[in-house]
Design a protein around this motif. Structure first.
Motif, PDB file in Angstrom:
ATOM      1  N   PRO A  53      45.835  36.481  45.318  1.00  9.91           N
ATOM      2  CA  PRO A  53      45.002  37.131  44.315  1.00  9.91           C
ATOM      3  C   PRO A  53      43.681  36.684  43.853  1.00  9.91           C
ATOM      4  CG  PRO A  53      47.583  37.598  44.087  1.00  9.91           C
ATOM      5  CD  PRO A  53      47.356  36.506  44.906  1.00  9.91           C
ATOM      6  N   ARG A  54      42.942  37.506  43.722  1.00  7.69           N
ATOM      7  CA  ARG A  54      41.303  36.872  43.227  1.00  7.69           C
ATOM      8  C   ARG A  54      41.407  36.284  41.911  1.00  7.69           C
ATOM      9  NH1 ARG A  54      37.943  39.208  40.166  1.00  7.69           N
ATOM     10  NH2 ARG A  54      39.016  41.168  40.353  1.00  7.69           N
ATOM     11  N   VAL A  55      42.481  36.926  40.915  1.00  6.21           N
ATOM     12  CA  VAL A  55      42.790  36.304  39.636  1.00  6.21           C
ATOM     13  C   VAL A  55      43.211  34.955  39.578  1.00  6.21           C
ATOM     14  CG1 VAL A  55      45.095  37.369  39.280  1.00  6.21           C
ATOM     15  CG2 VAL A  55      43.547  37.233  37.408  1.00  6.21           C
ATOM     16  N   MET A  56      44.163  34.668  40.495  1.00  3.57           N
ATOM     17  CA  MET A  56      44.468  33.205  40.465  1.00  3.57           C
ATOM     18  C   MET A  56      43.495  32.311  41.266  1.00  3.57           C
ATOM     19  SD  MET A  56      48.215  34.009  42.367  1.00  3.57           S
ATOM     20  CE  MET A  56      48.477  32.075  42.676  1.00  3.57           C
ATOM     21  N   VAL A  57      42.385  32.479  41.651  1.00  6.47           N
ATOM     22  CA  VAL A  57      41.497  31.822  42.399  1.00  6.47           C
ATOM     23  C   VAL A  57      40.027  31.713  41.846  1.00  6.47           C
ATOM     24  CG1 VAL A  57      40.249  31.119  44.518  1.00  6.47           C
ATOM     25  CG2 VAL A  57      42.562  31.977  44.581  1.00  6.47           C
ATOM     26  N   GLU A  58      39.513  33.016  41.112  1.00  9.14           N
ATOM     27  CA  GLU A  58      38.323  32.936  40.692  1.00  9.14           C
ATOM     28  C   GLU A  58      37.779  31.889  39.799  1.00  9.14           C
ATOM     29  OE1 GLU A  58      35.488  36.650  40.404  1.00  9.14           O
ATOM     30  OE2 GLU A  58      37.260  36.951  38.887  1.00  9.14           O
ATOM     31  N   ARG A  59      38.362  31.918  39.061  1.00  8.39           N
ATOM     32  CA  ARG A  59      38.142  30.798  37.830  1.00  8.39           C
ATOM     33  C   ARG A  59      37.902  29.434  38.364  1.00  8.39           C
ATOM     34  NH1 ARG A  59      38.066  30.309  32.116  1.00  8.39           N
ATOM     35  NH2 ARG A  59      37.688  32.477  32.189  1.00  8.39           N
ATOM     36  N   PHE A  60      38.839  28.945  39.001  1.00  4.46           N
ATOM     37  CA  PHE A  60      38.586  27.552  39.720  1.00  4.46           C
ATOM     38  C   PHE A  60      37.482  27.619  40.821  1.00  4.46           C
ATOM     39  CE2 PHE A  60      39.375  25.208  43.653  1.00  4.46           C
ATOM     40  CZ  PHE A  60      39.436  23.899  43.134  1.00  4.46           C
ATOM     41  N   ALA A  61      37.454  28.748  41.606  1.00  2.64           N
ATOM     42  CA  ALA A  61      36.260  28.625  42.614  1.00  2.64           C
ATOM     43  C   ALA A  61      34.796  28.617  41.877  1.00  2.64           C
ATOM     44  CB  ALA A  61      36.531  29.694  43.533  1.00  2.64           C
ATOM     45  N   LYS A  62      34.669  29.427  40.971  1.00  2.00           N
ATOM     46  CA  LYS A  62      33.395  29.348  40.384  1.00  2.00           C
ATOM     47  C   LYS A  62      33.090  28.246  39.438  1.00  2.00           C
ATOM     48  CE  LYS A  62      32.801  34.369  40.442  1.00  2.00           C
ATOM     49  NZ  LYS A  62      32.324  35.700  40.029  1.00  2.00           N
ATOM     50  N   ASP A  63      34.160  27.874  38.618  1.00  2.00           N
ATOM     51  CA  ASP A  63      33.886  26.480  37.704  1.00  2.00           C
ATOM     52  C   ASP A  63      33.790  25.161  38.408  1.00  2.00           C
ATOM     53  OD1 ASP A  63      33.880  28.443  35.788  1.00  2.00           O
ATOM     54  OD2 ASP A  63      35.603  28.001  34.791  1.00  2.00           O
ATOM     55  N   HIS A  64      34.722  24.924  39.509  1.00  2.00           N
ATOM     56  CA  HIS A  64      34.702  23.739  40.182  1.00  2.00           C
ATOM     57  C   HIS A  64      34.128  23.654  41.569  1.00  2.00           C
ATOM     58  CE1 HIS A  64      37.678  22.337  37.016  1.00  2.00           C
ATOM     59  NE2 HIS A  64      37.871  23.472  37.016  1.00  2.00           N
ATOM     60  N   LEU A  65      34.338  24.911  42.406  1.00  2.00           N
ATOM     61  CA  LEU A  65      33.494  24.800  43.431  1.00  2.00           C
ATOM     62  C   LEU A  65      32.110  25.243  43.373  1.00  2.00           C
ATOM     63  CD1 LEU A  65      36.383  25.820  46.141  1.00  2.00           C
ATOM     64  CD2 LEU A  65      36.072  23.445  45.096  1.00  2.00           C
ATOM     65  N   ILE A 110      45.565  42.627  42.618  1.00  2.00           N
ATOM     66  CA  ILE A 110      46.778  42.942  42.106  1.00  2.00           C
ATOM     67  C   ILE A 110      46.611  44.498  41.453  1.00  2.00           C
ATOM     68  CG2 ILE A 110      48.785  42.508  40.552  1.00  2.00           C
ATOM     69  CD1 ILE A 110      48.287  39.713  40.987  1.00  2.00           C
ATOM     70  N   ILE A 111      47.468  45.166  41.800  1.00  2.00           N
ATOM     71  CA  ILE A 111      47.551  46.638  40.818  1.00  2.00           C
ATOM     72  C   ILE A 111      48.188  46.463  39.480  1.00  2.00           C
ATOM     73  CG2 ILE A 111      48.099  49.055  40.850  1.00  2.00           C
ATOM     74  CD1 ILE A 111      48.348  48.983  43.851  1.00  2.00           C
ATOM     75  N   VAL A 112      47.390  46.730  38.439  1.00  2.00           N
ATOM     76  CA  VAL A 112      47.825  46.617  37.071  1.00  2.00           C
ATOM     77  C   VAL A 112      47.800  48.016  36.388  1.00  2.00           C
ATOM     78  CG1 VAL A 112      47.177  45.671  34.778  1.00  2.00           C
ATOM     79  CG2 VAL A 112      46.554  44.440  36.822  1.00  2.00           C
ATOM     80  N   ASN A 113      48.945  48.114  35.731  1.00  2.00           N
ATOM     81  CA  ASN A 113      49.054  49.681  35.159  1.00  2.00           C
ATOM     82  C   ASN A 113      48.358  49.625  33.779  1.00  2.00           C
ATOM     83  OD1 ASN A 113      50.538  48.452  33.023  1.00  2.00           O
ATOM     84  ND2 ASN A 113      52.697  48.921  33.877  1.00  2.00           N
ATOM     85  N   ARG A 114      48.369  50.966  33.324  1.00  2.00           N
ATOM     86  CA  ARG A 114      47.485  51.174  32.172  1.00  2.00           C
ATOM     87  C   ARG A 114      48.027  50.452  30.947  1.00  2.00           C
ATOM     88  NH1 ARG A 114      49.524  55.686  28.984  1.00  2.00           N
ATOM     89  NH2 ARG A 114      51.487  56.473  29.777  1.00  2.00           N
ATOM     90  N   PHE A 115      49.202  49.853  30.915  1.00  2.00           N
ATOM     91  CA  PHE A 115      49.697  49.008  29.905  1.00  2.00           C
ATOM     92  C   PHE A 115      49.208  47.460  29.870  1.00  2.00           C
ATOM     93  CE2 PHE A 115      52.667  52.457  30.109  1.00  2.00           C
ATOM     94  CZ  PHE A 115      52.438  53.078  28.985  1.00  2.00           C
ATOM     95  N   GLY A 175      53.203  43.841  40.617  1.00  2.00           N
ATOM     96  CA  GLY A 175      53.658  43.158  41.739  1.00  2.00           C
ATOM     97  C   GLY A 175      52.676  43.777  43.079  1.00  2.00           C
ATOM     98  N   LEU A 176      52.324  44.747  43.199  1.00  2.00           N
ATOM     99  CA  LEU A 176      51.675  45.415  44.385  1.00  2.00           C
ATOM    100  C   LEU A 176      50.244  45.158  44.453  1.00  2.00           C
ATOM    101  CD1 LEU A 176      53.528  48.851  44.218  1.00  2.00           C
ATOM    102  CD2 LEU A 176      54.154  46.578  45.400  1.00  2.00           C
ATOM    103  N   ILE A 177      49.551  45.070  45.897  1.00  2.00           N
ATOM    104  CA  ILE A 177      48.306  44.863  45.936  1.00  2.00           C
ATOM    105  C   ILE A 177      47.545  46.028  46.525  1.00  2.00           C
ATOM    106  CG2 ILE A 177      48.272  42.165  45.889  1.00  2.00           C
ATOM    107  CD1 ILE A 177      48.270  42.484  49.178  1.00  2.00           C
TER     108      ILE A 177
END
Length: 206
Positions: free
Chosen positions: A118-130, A140-145, A150-152
């Motif tokens: 999932p992009r959310v697991m990688v983006e901060r590291f990739a942009k800040d460190h790489l 990841i699909i996030v509901n309105r709450f 758990g689905l993509i």
């Protein structure tokens, strides 16, 4: 991390097995499961490891990936996943970095990271460190709450990555692609690149 020289090249690099030495993301999902939710979710994911590994061996990479994502993230707040990605994962990513791949990736002017995680697991590291300009990963699909289901969104992860890279480089093909050898019959972003390098160890200058 900084590279001593910079070229005008654009580069698209796979994260797992290329920028990171470890080709399998299982350990990173274990970290998310433990840090965000505790021992029960961690133990459940560990218990499912033989099934995940078997799916990989049988060629069902999308199935094994979706199973890991579901168990590690379902029911978590999106903010909890982001917190682990910000505070915990970067240290473990850094310990796993391939310096040979980083030398090539970091020397290019435009840098794009692709990952099956999932992009959310990688983006901060990739942009800040790489110093990546863009990160392409699963969503990841996030509901309105604000809770992860758990689905993509992607049904075929490799094809989705291929399409995302193609849409990002509409005016000109990426000049350099870094990744693992292509599985027979599969379509990957490497075919979009002018030059693709599948054995990054050849750049070892030590």
């Amino acid at each position: 991390m900084e590279s001593s020289t910079t070229t005008s090249y654009s580069v698209v690099s796979e994260l797992e097995g290329t920028l990171l030495k470890t080709p399998k993301p299982f350990a990173y999902f274990m970290l998310v499961a433990f840090e965000a939710s505790g021992l029960i979710r961690y133990t459940l994911l560990l218990f499912l490891w033989p099934i995940i590994a078997l799916l990989d061996v049988l060629g069902y990479r999308n199935g094994s990936l979706k199973l890991m994502i579901f168990v590690a993230t379902a029911g978590l707040r999106e903010s909890e996943i982001e917190s682990v990605a910000r505070a915990v994962l970067p240290k473990f990513y850094m310990d796993d970095i391939s310096m040979n791949a980083w030398r090539v990736f970091g020397s290019c002017e435009k840098r794009v990271v692709v990952t099956r995680m999932p992009r959310v697991m990688v983006e901060r590291f990739a942009k800040d460190h790489l110093r990546a300009d863009e990160v392409i990963g699963t969503e990841i699909i996030v509901n309105r709450f604000g809770y992860a289901t758990g689905l993509i969104k992607e049904s075929d992860v490799d094809r989705s990555v291929f399409n995302s890279v193609a849409n990002l480089f509409t005016d000109r093909r990426p000049q350099l692609g870094l990744g693992r050898p292509v599985i027979s019959g599969s379509q990957t972003f490497l075919s979009l690149c002018e030059v693709s390098i599948k054995k990054i160890k050849c750049y070892n200058t030590e």
